[in-house]
Structure formats: structure tokens, C-alpha cells
Design a protein around this motif. Structure first.
Motif, PDB file in Angstrom:
ATOM      1  N   ASN A 199      89.163  73.893 130.519  1.00 58.56           N
ATOM      2  CA  ASN A 199      89.053  73.010 131.696  1.00 58.56           C
ATOM      3  C   ASN A 199      88.945  73.849 132.984  1.00 58.56           C
ATOM      4  N   PRO A 200      87.793  73.767 133.689  1.00 55.37           N
ATOM      5  CA  PRO A 200      87.576  74.660 134.843  1.00 55.37           C
ATOM      6  C   PRO A 200      88.586  74.458 135.982  1.00 55.37           C
ATOM      7  N   LYS A 201      88.989  73.206 136.256  1.00 51.14           N
ATOM      8  CA  LYS A 201      89.946  72.985 137.349  1.00 51.14           C
ATOM      9  C   LYS A 201      91.341  73.490 136.975  1.00 51.14           C
ATOM     10  N   ALA A 202      91.661  73.398 135.703  1.00 48.53           N
ATOM     11  CA  ALA A 202      92.946  73.934 135.241  1.00 48.53           C
ATOM     12  C   ALA A 202      92.938  75.460 135.362  1.00 48.53           C
ATOM     13  N   ILE A 203      91.800  76.055 135.032  1.00 48.10           N
ATOM     14  CA  ILE A 203      91.678  77.519 135.141  1.00 48.10           C
ATOM     15  C   ILE A 203      91.835  77.945 136.599  1.00 48.10           C
ATOM     16  N   LEU A 204      91.197  77.190 137.497  1.00 49.94           N
ATOM     17  CA  LEU A 204      91.308  77.495 138.926  1.00 49.94           C
ATOM     18  C   LEU A 204      92.762  77.363 139.399  1.00 49.94           C
ATOM     19  N   ALA A 205      93.409  76.254 139.015  1.00 54.23           N
ATOM     20  CA  ALA A 205      94.791  76.008 139.447  1.00 54.23           C
ATOM     21  C   ALA A 205      95.697  77.139 138.977  1.00 54.23           C
ATOM     22  N   GLU A 206      95.509  77.582 137.752  1.00 51.10           N
ATOM     23  CA  GLU A 206      96.360  78.647 137.214  1.00 51.10           C
ATOM     24  C   GLU A 206      96.139  79.963 137.972  1.00 51.10           C
ATOM     25  N   LYS A 207      94.874  80.236 138.259  1.00 49.56           N
ATOM     26  CA  LYS A 207      94.580  81.476 139.005  1.00 49.56           C
ATOM     27  C   LYS A 207      95.226  81.440 140.387  1.00 49.56           C
ATOM     28  N   MET A 208      95.146  80.280 141.048  1.00 52.35           N
ATOM     29  CA  MET A 208      95.751  80.148 142.385  1.00 52.35           C
ATOM     30  C   MET A 208      97.261  80.348 142.314  1.00 52.35           C
ATOM     31  N   TYR A 209      97.841  79.762 141.285  1.00 53.28           N
ATOM     32  CA  TYR A 209      99.296  79.824 141.070  1.00 53.28           C
ATOM     33  C   TYR A 209      99.766  81.270 140.909  1.00 53.28           C
ATOM     34  N   PHE A 210      99.061  82.047 140.073  1.00 53.10           N
ATOM     35  CA  PHE A 210      99.439  83.453 139.832  1.00 53.10           C
ATOM     36  C   PHE A 210      99.155  84.313 141.068  1.00 53.10           C
ATOM     37  N   TYR A 211      98.010  84.038 141.697  1.00 54.70           N
ATOM     38  CA  TYR A 211      97.591  84.856 142.835  1.00 54.70           C
ATOM     39  C   TYR A 211      98.597  84.780 143.990  1.00 54.70           C
TER      40      TYR A 211
END
Ligand SMILES: Nc1ncnc2c1ncn2[C@@H]1O[C@H](COP(=O)(O)OP(=O)(O)O)[C@@H](O)[C@H]1O
Ligand SMILES: CC(=O)OP(=O)(O)O
Ligand SMILES: [Mg+2]
Length: 379
Positions: free
Chosen positions: A276-288
Motif C-alpha cells: 500500500n503506497p500511502k502506508a509506505i509513505l506514512a511509515e517513512k515519515m514516521y521513521f524519518y
């Protein structure tokens, strides 16, 4: 408390809603769900105490065995820099902080009042989320807005999860056998809510949450840091008042808002695995965001000796820890991916030749609350 033995552990969920229940863990590790209609907090405390003395689940024989009760109290403003015995004067000062934590403080007070009603002669102690952060210097806790707003309303950064940051920062030194004096520690409490603290010589010098628990990290449903200009822009475009924008930023944002999937990191991980692309984005933002704060706090501390992870995500999610630490080799952080597989137990997860020690330390706010309560009782 001599042996720090846990006799029973549990909590009530869905107070005032359909399907409320007490989730209980017995000393043998067995978990029970006791369904019970619990319309408000006093009934909840009563049900907990009855369960504690009931022959079936009984952890104690009689309520007379309870010498004191400790409470997690969220916002103590500038008044409380340590735990205190609760009395009318202290509670009035606590109530004065209600505006600053409208979701947490009134509920905390209901717990205190319920215990007072059922156990009127038992001393009660308040342990504040904000207390540990009271050592922050003014240039770290002030907002760059007109000074009179601080004087009139106490608008400044307070920080939260202080009981957890205090516990894990002390515990990691015991675990590693080092003296907190002279040590620079970054504590990452990553749960539903998340915050990071910079700790020097055992004292907090900065933390990521602010006036309220909304500032800082991307969280399950909270945005964390956002341009205040974006806030007023959204209010105008969407026709939102103060309550509306507060709900949007506190309850509909964070990984839930970006992914549209869930606020729960286990469910987000599943959506990421499914592509899921939006889930991938959310996770990246969270870690970043976590990585950025670690970098900032290493600068604030003038270096770092120990980085530690705690909270539901920090204790359990290995890829959160490895993604956050990836690319930090320049500042002496090197994770051992094999050691990093650990879940929910104390461990060093950095490589033997890592300059910075990276660790997992499960938090124990309850033990901190019990220890403070005992110390005040013994005074
Ligand atoms: N085994 C696990 N793997 C990944 N995430 C987990 C695991 N266990 C708990 N979590 C996550 O931890 C978060 C809850 O953390 P917790 O510290 O219990 O929150 P809080 O105390 O703020 O309510 C949730 O996002 C949950 O998905
Ligand atoms: C103050 C705060 O954010 O607490 P929690 O993470 O329990 O919501
Ligand atoms: Mg928590």
C-alpha cells in the motif's frame, strides 16, 4: 515493594461505552477479560478493587492491605517537578492545569476522587508526566511568541511521558553498569503517543512534546510538528473552529491520517507488506521524524553515548529501530541486525564496535509510580 513483585495488573477499557471490560493479567501470566457495564470512573475503580479481593482472582485478602495509591497525573504545569502527596491544595493546583490537558487531567482527577470515596483514609500520591522535564532550560522550553502569553497562560513547552523517560534513562545505566553522571542519553518513547528526550547527567534538557502532547513526532493519530501557518490555512479553507482543528490534528492525523489504514503500527506494517503506497509513505515519515530528532538532540547534547528505544513500537518493532538508525554511522551509531531482532526485553542492539550504545529498555511507569509512592510514604 521489598521484592517489587507484581500481584495483579490490568486496566479498564471503554468506560461509559457499550462493551466495557477489565483486562486482567494474573501473577501466573494468565490473561482474563471481565466484561462489566462500567458507566463512569468511580464504578471502574470499585470494580478493580472488588476484583483484587475476590476469591477467584484475589491478589490480596482485604482492602486493608492497601497502604497507599499512586496515580499517573498527566499535566502538572510548572508547579510539580516531582511526585507529591495529594491533598486539597495540590489538587486545586492540578485542576488549574485542566485547560492544558483537557483529555487527560479531568480523567486523572476522577480516578483520585473515586479512590478517595472508596478508601478515604488511604494516602494518595500524584506522579506527573511533566515533572521530569521541568529541568529543561528556558531557551528550550519557551516558544518564540509574545512573552506575555507565557506569563498570562503558561504557554510554553512542558513535555510528557516523563515518568517513562525517567525510568528508562535510569534503568539503562543500571543495565549497562554505568554512572548517569557524565552520560549523554537520547530516550525514544515510541508508543501510540511518542516523544524523545535528551538527557544529560540524568537530567532532561529537551523533549519533543510541547504545551500539549501534540508536538514532535508523527504518532498514531497525531500530526506532531506542523507549520502553524498550515494550521490557520486549514482552519480557513475547511471552516474549522478551535475544537475542529484540534480534533483533526490530534485524532485524524499521524499515520492514520496519511495512510488511511490505521493508527496501530502492527496494522500499518501489514499494509506496508501488502504494498500500500500511502502506508509506505506514512511509515517513512514516521521513521524519518524520529531520526531527525535524534540528530537534533545529539547536537543539543554535544554528542551522544546511549540511544534507547521503549514503548509498544520501540520495544517490539525491529524495523523501526533499524530504519531510524540507518545512516547514523557518521555519528558513531552501528546497529547489529541480529541483536536487533529482540522483542520486549532489555538488550543492547548496537554492534560491538559501535561508538554509541543502542539499547531496548521496556518501560515500567507503574514501577516508577509505586516507588515514588513508597518514598513519599516513608518520608
Ligand atoms: N509486537 C509489536 N510489533 C509492532 N508494533 C507493536 C507491537 N506491540 C505493540 N505495538 C505497537 O505499539 C503501539 C502501542 O504502544 P503503547 O506503548 O502500548 O502505547 P500507549 O501506551 O501510548 O497507548 C501500537 O502502535 C502497536 O501497534
Ligand atoms: C501524554 C501522552 O501523550 O500520553 P499517551 O501516549 O498515553 O497518550
Ligand atoms: Mg503509554
Amino acid at each position: 515493594m521489598t521484592t517489587k513483585e507484581v500481584l495483579a495488573q490490568g486496566g479498564i477499557e471503554k468506560i461509559g461505552l457499550v462493551g466495557s471490560f477489565l483486562k486482567l493479567t494474573l501473577p501466573n501470566g494468565e490473561k482474563k477479560i471481565l466484561e462489566k457495564d462500567i458507566p463512569e470512573h468511580t464504578a471502574g475503580i470499585e470494580f478493580i478493587l472488588n476484583t483484587l479481593v475476590s476469591p477467584e482472582y484475589g491478589a490480596i485478602k482485604s482492602l486493608d492491605e492497601i497502604n497507599a495509591v499512586g496515580h499517573r497525573m498527566v499535566h502538572g504545569g510548572e508547579r510539580f517537578s516531582e511526585s507529591v502527596l495529594l491533598n486539597k491544595e495540590v489538587l486545586d493546583a492540578f485542576i488549574a492545569c485542566n485547560d492544558l490537558a483537557p483529555l487527560h487531567n479531568p480523567a486523572n482527577l476522577k480516578g483520585v476522587n473515586a479512590v478517595s470515596a472508596i478508601l478515604p483514609n488511604v494516602p494518595q500520591v500524584g506522579v506527573f508526566d511533566t515533572a521530569f522535564h521541568q529541568t529543561m532550560p528556558d531557551y528550550a522550553y519557551m516558544y518564540a511568541i509574545p512573552y506575555e502569553l507565557y506569563e498570562k497562560y503558561g504557554v510554553r513547552r512542558y513535555g510528557f511521558h516523563g515518568t517513562s523517560h525517567r525510568y528508562v534513562s535510569q534503568r539503562v545505566c543500571e543495565f549497562l553498569g554505568v554512572d548517569p553522571k557524565g552520560k549523554k542519553i537520547i530516550t525514544c518513547h515510541i508508543g501510540n503517543g511518542g516523544s524523545i528526550s535528551a538527557i544529560k547527567d540524568g537530567k532532561c534538557i529537551d523533549t519533543s512534546m510541547g504545551l500539549t502532547p501534540l508536538e514532535g513526532l508523527v504518532m498514531g493519530t497525531r500530526s506532531g510538528d506542523i507549520d502553524a501557518g498550515a494550521v490557520t490555512f486549514i482552519m480557513e479553507k475547511e471552516g474549522l473552529n478551535a475544537t475542529g482543528i484540534s480534533n483533526l490534528l490530534n485524532k485524524k492525523s499521524g499515520v492514520l491520517g496519511v495512510s488511511g489504514v490505521s493508527s496501530d503500527m502492527r496494522e500499518l506494517e501489514a499494509a506496508v507488506a501488502a504494498g500500500n503506497p500511502k502506508a509506505i509513505l506514512a511509515e517513512k515519515m514516521y521513521f524519518y521524524r524520529i531520526k531527525k530528532y535524534i540528530g537534533a538532540y545529539a547536537a543539543a547534547l554535544g554528542g551522544v553515548d546511549i540511544i534507547l528505544f521503549t514503548g509498544g513500537v520501540g520495544e517490539n518493532q525491529a524495523n523501526c529501530r533499524s530504519e531510524v538508525c540507518e545512516g547514523l554511522e557518521f555519528m558513531g551509531v552501528k546497529i547489529d541486525l541480529e541483536k536487533n531482532k529482540v522483542r520486549g526485553e532489555e538488550a543492547i542492539i548496537s554492534a560491538d564496535d559501535s561508538k554509541v550504545t543502542v539499547a531496548v529498555i521496556p518501560t515500567d511507569e507503574e514501577l516508577m509510580i509505586a516507588s515514588d509512592t513508597l518514598a513519599i510514604l516513608n518520608k
